[in-house]
Design a protein around this motif. Structure first.
Motif, PDB file in Angstrom:
ATOM      1  N   GLU A  66       0.561   6.730  -6.139  1.00 13.55           N
ATOM      2  CA  GLU A  66       0.024   7.021  -7.645  1.00 13.55           C
ATOM      3  C   GLU A  66      -1.116   7.942  -7.516  1.00 13.55           C
ATOM      4  OE1 GLU A  66      -1.163   3.232  -8.835  1.00 13.55           O
ATOM      5  OE2 GLU A  66       0.674   2.336  -8.299  1.00 13.55           O
ATOM      6  N   PRO A  67      -1.176   8.855  -8.010  1.00 10.31           N
ATOM      7  CA  PRO A  67      -2.454  10.050  -8.220  1.00 10.31           C
ATOM      8  C   PRO A  67      -3.597   9.413  -8.045  1.00 10.31           C
ATOM      9  CG  PRO A  67      -0.647  10.750  -9.649  1.00 10.31           C
ATOM     10  CD  PRO A  67      -0.141   9.094  -9.268  1.00 10.31           C
ATOM     11  N   ALA A  68      -4.029   8.432  -8.606  1.00  9.41           N
ATOM     12  CA  ALA A  68      -5.393   7.871  -8.789  1.00  9.41           C
ATOM     13  C   ALA A  68      -5.737   7.092  -7.411  1.00  9.41           C
ATOM     14  CB  ALA A  68      -5.347   6.663  -9.899  1.00  9.41           C
ATOM     15  N   VAL A  69      -4.469   6.689  -6.608  1.00 10.83           N
ATOM     16  CA  VAL A  69      -4.947   5.819  -5.221  1.00 10.83           C
ATOM     17  C   VAL A  69      -4.746   6.835  -4.139  1.00 10.83           C
ATOM     18  CG1 VAL A  69      -4.269   4.017  -3.886  1.00 10.83           C
ATOM     19  CG2 VAL A  69      -4.212   3.741  -6.458  1.00 10.83           C
ATOM     20  N   ALA A  70      -3.748   8.034  -4.438  1.00  6.01           N
ATOM     21  CA  ALA A  70      -3.306   8.797  -3.008  1.00  6.01           C
ATOM     22  C   ALA A  70      -4.437   9.376  -2.445  1.00  6.01           C
ATOM     23  CB  ALA A  70      -2.647   9.998  -3.900  1.00  6.01           C
ATOM     24  N   PRO A  71      -5.693   9.514  -2.799  1.00  2.31           N
ATOM     25  CA  PRO A  71      -6.868  10.084  -2.034  1.00  2.31           C
ATOM     26  C   PRO A  71      -7.401   8.996  -0.902  1.00  2.31           C
ATOM     27  CG  PRO A  71      -7.331  10.506  -4.135  1.00  2.31           C
ATOM     28  CD  PRO A  71      -5.969   9.643  -4.328  1.00  2.31           C
ATOM     29  N   LEU A  72      -7.010   7.772  -1.076  1.00  5.35           N
ATOM     30  CA  LEU A  72      -7.265   6.684   0.035  1.00  5.35           C
ATOM     31  C   LEU A  72      -6.416   6.968   1.183  1.00  5.35           C
ATOM     32  CD1 LEU A  72      -7.465   3.228  -1.897  1.00  5.35           C
ATOM     33  CD2 LEU A  72      -9.290   4.597  -1.027  1.00  5.35           C
ATOM     34  N   ALA A  73      -5.235   7.690   1.227  1.00  8.14           N
ATOM     35  CA  ALA A  73      -4.348   7.898   2.295  1.00  8.14           C
ATOM     36  C   ALA A  73      -5.387   8.698   3.474  1.00  8.14           C
ATOM     37  CB  ALA A  73      -3.276   8.806   1.908  1.00  8.14           C
ATOM     38  N   TRP A 106       0.853  -1.183   0.072  1.00  9.42           N
ATOM     39  CA  TRP A 106      -0.040   0.048   0.032  1.00  9.42           C
ATOM     40  C   TRP A 106       0.885   1.250   0.010  1.00  9.42           C
ATOM     41  CZ3 TRP A 106      -4.954   1.119  -0.855  1.00  9.42           C
ATOM     42  CH2 TRP A 106      -5.668  -0.046  -0.899  1.00  9.42           C
ATOM     43  N   ASN A 107       2.154   1.362   0.657  1.00  7.19           N
ATOM     44  CA  ASN A 107       3.004   2.471   0.733  1.00  7.19           C
ATOM     45  C   ASN A 107       3.252   2.719  -0.820  1.00  7.19           C
ATOM     46  OD1 ASN A 107       4.920   4.101   1.259  1.00  7.19           O
ATOM     47  ND2 ASN A 107       5.412   3.201   3.216  1.00  7.19           N
ATOM     48  N   GLN A 108       3.700   1.604  -1.464  1.00 11.77           N
ATOM     49  CA  GLN A 108       3.846   2.046  -2.800  1.00 11.77           C
ATOM     50  C   GLN A 108       2.809   2.567  -3.414  1.00 11.77           C
ATOM     51  OE1 GLN A 108       5.170  -1.766  -3.876  1.00 11.77           O
ATOM     52  NE2 GLN A 108       7.129  -1.766  -2.789  1.00 11.77           N
ATOM     53  N   TYR A 109       1.739   1.945  -3.359  1.00  9.80           N
ATOM     54  CA  TYR A 109       0.264   2.511  -4.379  1.00  9.80           C
ATOM     55  C   TYR A 109      -0.007   3.837  -3.820  1.00  9.80           C
ATOM     56  CZ  TYR A 109      -0.277  -2.299  -5.328  1.00  9.80           C
ATOM     57  OH  TYR A 109      -0.077  -3.607  -5.923  1.00  9.80           O
ATOM     58  N   MET A 110       0.280   4.285  -2.768  1.00  8.39           N
ATOM     59  CA  MET A 110      -0.128   5.577  -2.396  1.00  8.39           C
ATOM     60  C   MET A 110       0.544   6.787  -2.970  1.00  8.39           C
ATOM     61  SD  MET A 110      -2.415   5.447  -0.203  1.00  8.39           S
ATOM     62  CE  MET A 110      -3.251   4.378   0.719  1.00  8.39           C
ATOM     63  N   HIS A 146      -8.448   8.031   3.992  1.00  6.67           N
ATOM     64  CA  HIS A 146      -9.316   6.969   4.797  1.00  6.67           C
ATOM     65  C   HIS A 146      -8.617   6.882   6.272  1.00  6.67           C
ATOM     66  CE1 HIS A 146     -11.601   3.445   5.907  1.00  6.67           C
ATOM     67  NE2 HIS A 146     -12.633   3.853   5.005  1.00  6.67           N
ATOM     68  N   PRO A 147      -9.507   7.069   6.984  1.00  6.56           N
ATOM     69  CA  PRO A 147      -9.012   6.896   8.466  1.00  6.56           C
ATOM     70  C   PRO A 147      -8.483   5.322   9.175  1.00  6.56           C
ATOM     71  CG  PRO A 147     -11.293   6.997   8.740  1.00  6.56           C
ATOM     72  CD  PRO A 147     -10.801   7.330   7.229  1.00  6.56           C
ATOM     73  N   ARG A 148      -8.720   4.389   8.299  1.00  2.93           N
ATOM     74  CA  ARG A 148      -8.255   3.169   8.765  1.00  2.93           C
ATOM     75  C   ARG A 148      -7.058   2.716   7.744  1.00  2.93           C
ATOM     76  NH1 ARG A 148     -12.425  -1.104  10.579  1.00  2.93           N
ATOM     77  NH2 ARG A 148     -10.438  -1.918  11.501  1.00  2.93           N
ATOM     78  N   VAL A 149      -7.066   2.900   6.597  1.00  4.18           N
ATOM     79  CA  VAL A 149      -5.799   2.388   5.841  1.00  4.18           C
ATOM     80  C   VAL A 149      -4.570   2.807   6.380  1.00  4.18           C
ATOM     81  CG1 VAL A 149      -5.013   3.120   3.363  1.00  4.18           C
ATOM     82  CG2 VAL A 149      -7.408   2.810   3.725  1.00  4.18           C
ATOM     83  N   THR A 150      -3.979   1.957   6.395  1.00  2.18           N
ATOM     84  CA  THR A 150      -2.543   1.764   7.039  1.00  2.18           C
ATOM     85  C   THR A 150      -1.259   1.140   6.312  1.00  2.18           C
ATOM     86  OG1 THR A 150      -3.690   1.706   9.274  1.00  2.18           O
ATOM     87  CG2 THR A 150      -1.351   1.303   9.406  1.00  2.18           C
ATOM     88  N   PRO A 151      -0.845   2.107   5.405  1.00  2.00           N
ATOM     89  CA  PRO A 151       0.124   1.666   4.307  1.00  2.00           C
ATOM     90  C   PRO A 151       1.673   1.569   4.938  1.00  2.00           C
ATOM     91  CG  PRO A 151      -0.215   4.013   4.155  1.00  2.00           C
ATOM     92  CD  PRO A 151      -1.099   3.471   5.286  1.00  2.00           C
ATOM     93  N   VAL A 152       1.650   0.964   5.974  1.00  8.53           N
ATOM     94  CA  VAL A 152       2.972   0.703   6.732  1.00  8.53           C
ATOM     95  C   VAL A 152       3.089  -1.034   7.117  1.00  8.53           C
ATOM     96  CG1 VAL A 152       4.275   1.131   9.037  1.00  8.53           C
ATOM     97  CG2 VAL A 152       2.785   2.796   8.025  1.00  8.53           C
ATOM     98  N   GLY A 153       4.307  -1.519   6.717  1.00  8.61           N
ATOM     99  CA  GLY A 153       4.668  -2.646   6.859  1.00  8.61           C
ATOM    100  C   GLY A 153       4.099  -3.583   8.106  1.00  8.61           C
ATOM    101  N   GLY A 154       3.816  -4.738   7.981  1.00  7.32           N
ATOM    102  CA  GLY A 154       3.327  -5.434   9.305  1.00  7.32           C
ATOM    103  C   GLY A 154       1.981  -6.031   8.994  1.00  7.32           C
ATOM    104  N   GLY A 155       1.104  -5.636   7.997  1.00 10.89           N
ATOM    105  CA  GLY A 155      -0.291  -6.193   7.859  1.00 10.89           C
ATOM    106  C   GLY A 155      -0.205  -7.203   6.525  1.00 10.89           C
ATOM    107  N   MET A 156      -0.498  -8.272   6.668  1.00  8.88           N
ATOM    108  CA  MET A 156      -0.817  -9.215   5.479  1.00  8.88           C
ATOM    109  C   MET A 156      -2.144 -10.025   5.654  1.00  8.88           C
ATOM    110  SD  MET A 156       3.049 -10.894   5.619  1.00  8.88           S
ATOM    111  CE  MET A 156       2.645 -11.700   4.025  1.00  8.88           C
TER     112      MET A 156
END
Length: 141
Positions: A85-92, A79-83, A94-104
């Motif tokens: 991308e301009p088309a995906v960046a607005p998801l950042a 997710w960190n990499q996807y953020m 979202h209060p629950r999206v956590t683009p930090v390693g440790g979730g699988m």
């Protein structure tokens, strides 16, 4: 007409608890205490453990890492990499999206059945511990 009902596979409580135990071992082997969260296929908390010595912020972070991973079946470090991308960046926002390693995401027989989130080490340590725990219980894809 085909059936309008779709069955959803989800992780069992027993498997979730086994995954918690393996994740705890993986974190300990890496030298850190952690909060570990397992969600079902719908992102709802299924099993949870918080070590005595970890900060309280790790609670929400671990749960949200598991939720983020199961939401699209992608590891949170991706997710960190996807953020970027301009088309995906607005998801950042979202209060629950956590683009930090440790979730699988957790897969069984090709089906997404849940997510695991670990918080307490670095993002790399959290990711490695989650990956190891999934391998040990046979749920790594």
């Amino acid at each position: 007409m085909t059936s309008p009902i779709i069955g959803t596979a989800t992780i069992s409580l027993e498997a979730a608890q086994e995954l918690i135990a393996e994740a705890r071992r993986a974190c300990t082997a890496r030298g850190f205490a952690a909060t570990i969260a397992i969600t079902d296929a719908g992102g709802h908390l299924r099993a949870f453990e918080r070590s005595d010595s970890v900060p309280f912020l790790t609670v929400d972070v671990a749960i949200d890492k598991a939720w983020t991973a199961v939401s699209f079946g992608l590891s949170t470090h991706q997710w960190n990499q996807y953020m970027a991308e301009p088309a995906v960046a607005p998801l950042a926002h979202h209060p629950r999206v956590t683009p930090v390693g440790g979730g699988m995401p957790i897969f069984h027989d090709g089906q997404l059945v849940g997510g695991i989130g670990i918080s307490g080490g670095t993002s790399v340590q959290d990711h490695e511990a989650a990956e190891e725990a999934l391998r040990r219980v046979g749920l790594y894809r």
